[in-house]
Design a protein around this motif. Sequence first.
Motif, PDB file in Angstrom:
ATOM      1  N   ARG A  22       0.804  -1.223   0.000  1.00  0.00           N
ATOM      2  CA  ARG A  22       0.000   0.000   0.000  1.00  0.00           C
ATOM      3  C   ARG A  22       0.834   1.268   0.000  1.00  0.00           C
ATOM      4  O   ARG A  22       0.305   2.354  -0.244  1.00  0.00           O
ATOM      5  CB  ARG A  22      -0.934   0.001   1.223  1.00  0.00           C
ATOM      6  CG  ARG A  22      -2.135  -0.901   1.103  1.00  0.00           C
ATOM      7  CD  ARG A  22      -2.926  -0.940   2.395  1.00  0.00           C
ATOM      8  NE  ARG A  22      -3.142   0.392   2.969  1.00  0.00           N
ATOM      9  CZ  ARG A  22      -3.651   0.612   4.179  1.00  0.00           C
ATOM     10  NH1 ARG A  22      -3.997  -0.415   4.938  1.00  0.00           N
ATOM     11  NH2 ARG A  22      -3.811   1.832   4.622  1.00  0.00           N
ATOM     12  N   HIS A  23       2.122   1.150   0.280  1.00  0.00           N
ATOM     13  CA  HIS A  23       2.955   2.353   0.404  1.00  0.00           C
ATOM     14  C   HIS A  23       3.152   3.006  -0.958  1.00  0.00           C
ATOM     15  O   HIS A  23       3.526   2.347  -1.938  1.00  0.00           O
ATOM     16  CB  HIS A  23       4.306   2.001   1.022  1.00  0.00           C
ATOM     17  CG  HIS A  23       5.024   3.188   1.572  1.00  0.00           C
ATOM     18  ND1 HIS A  23       5.605   4.155   0.768  1.00  0.00           N
ATOM     19  CD2 HIS A  23       5.236   3.593   2.850  1.00  0.00           C
ATOM     20  CE1 HIS A  23       6.153   5.079   1.525  1.00  0.00           C
ATOM     21  NE2 HIS A  23       5.950   4.764   2.796  1.00  0.00           N
ATOM     22  N   GLY A  24       2.946   4.290  -1.026  1.00  0.00           N
ATOM     23  CA  GLY A  24       2.999   4.998  -2.299  1.00  0.00           C
ATOM     24  C   GLY A  24       4.389   5.181  -2.876  1.00  0.00           C
ATOM     25  O   GLY A  24       4.530   5.389  -4.079  1.00  0.00           O
ATOM     26  N   GLU A  25       5.422   5.126  -2.041  1.00  0.00           N
ATOM     27  CA  GLU A  25       6.779   5.387  -2.522  1.00  0.00           C
ATOM     28  C   GLU A  25       7.709   4.190  -2.388  1.00  0.00           C
ATOM     29  O   GLU A  25       8.899   4.305  -2.671  1.00  0.00           O
ATOM     30  CB  GLU A  25       7.378   6.572  -1.773  1.00  0.00           C
ATOM     31  CG  GLU A  25       6.687   7.891  -2.042  1.00  0.00           C
ATOM     32  CD  GLU A  25       7.430   9.047  -1.391  1.00  0.00           C
ATOM     33  OE1 GLU A  25       8.482   9.441  -1.919  1.00  0.00           O
ATOM     34  OE2 GLU A  25       6.955   9.531  -0.345  1.00  0.00           O
ATOM     35  N   LEU A  26       7.187   3.082  -1.952  1.00  0.00           N
ATOM     36  CA  LEU A  26       7.987   1.866  -1.879  1.00  0.00           C
ATOM     37  C   LEU A  26       7.521   0.903  -2.964  1.00  0.00           C
ATOM     38  O   LEU A  26       6.320   0.681  -3.132  1.00  0.00           O
ATOM     39  CB  LEU A  26       7.844   1.190  -0.508  1.00  0.00           C
ATOM     40  CG  LEU A  26       8.435   1.930   0.690  1.00  0.00           C
ATOM     41  CD1 LEU A  26       8.131   1.183   1.975  1.00  0.00           C
ATOM     42  CD2 LEU A  26       9.942   2.130   0.524  1.00  0.00           C
ATOM     43  N   ASP A  27       8.454   0.345  -3.676  1.00  0.00           N
ATOM     44  CA  ASP A  27       8.161  -0.636  -4.715  1.00  0.00           C
ATOM     45  C   ASP A  27       8.381  -2.020  -4.107  1.00  0.00           C
ATOM     46  O   ASP A  27       9.517  -2.475  -3.951  1.00  0.00           O
ATOM     47  CB  ASP A  27       9.086  -0.419  -5.916  1.00  0.00           C
ATOM     48  CG  ASP A  27       8.851  -1.429  -7.026  1.00  0.00           C
ATOM     49  OD1 ASP A  27       7.871  -2.192  -6.938  1.00  0.00           O
ATOM     50  OD2 ASP A  27       9.662  -1.447  -7.971  1.00  0.00           O
TER      51      ASP A  27
END
Length: 295
Positions: A22-27
């Motif tokens: 769900r994290h927007g900046e973690l791939d």
Amino acid sequence: MRIGLLGTGPWARMAHAPALSRHGELDFAGVWGRRPAAAEELADTFGVRAYDDVEMLLADVDAVAVALPPAVQADLAVRAARAGCHLLLDKPLAPTVEQARAVAEAVEKAGVASVVFFTTRFQPETEAWISEQAVVEGWFTGRAQWLGAVFSGDGSPFAASPWRREKGALWDVGPHALSVLLPVLGDASRVAAAVRGPGDTVHLVLEHAGGASSTLTLSLTAPPAAAGAAVELRGTAGVTVLPESPEGVVDALIRAGDALLSASRTGHRHACDATFGLRVTEILAAAEGRLNGDA
């Protein structure tokens, strides 16, 4: 930042994997586990790659999140740091001071960022309260109760955890209590007393560098109706209690991911880094020694 997950157990499934996805900046790049079939299942659920070789995962990512027993976490964290990976770790950092120190030294030598996940430190309401109380002078005493029903209730996914069975509440919920008390009252200069209660319950008395003392009651065998966490501070400013947070662990872990990103980008250490995790481990080990009659 490409991040991999080490671990496939209940905590990985219910907390880490959902937070990373769900994290927007973690791939969220992939999963490795000690059980390949479980890694395949978890990876399929979140649409990422399952790795059967941990070294391959470390070579493919910029960071790792670890959801493994403390001893396994400590060894893999050292390997990950040496591979240049930033670290999102869990509490306790390690089951021994020696292993925790190895992690902290590997992080320092590699120059990677580290964040140890103490839930209360990554929930907005509780972290704000901790920051506010840390600048108040004149605290006289603190009282922390962290009572779980992992071993006394029905159906906890952590009840069969071997390391929890071995180490008990001191090492499982003790880090949570310390993560609140230490930034407010100062470092624990001495474990003044440690006694056992029912089941795995322990009672501690700490002396703090700021002059205050604190008491901790920790348990994983409390009756379900008595379970819960509470922290109270008393001093010249009066009495204050730790507020409850409506947010769950996934949202808190997302904020821990934010903290790791910030630390990696700025080079500024987070307050809950591996060095803090080491200090918590040192206090837990001292308390364990008192319980075992070593001091």
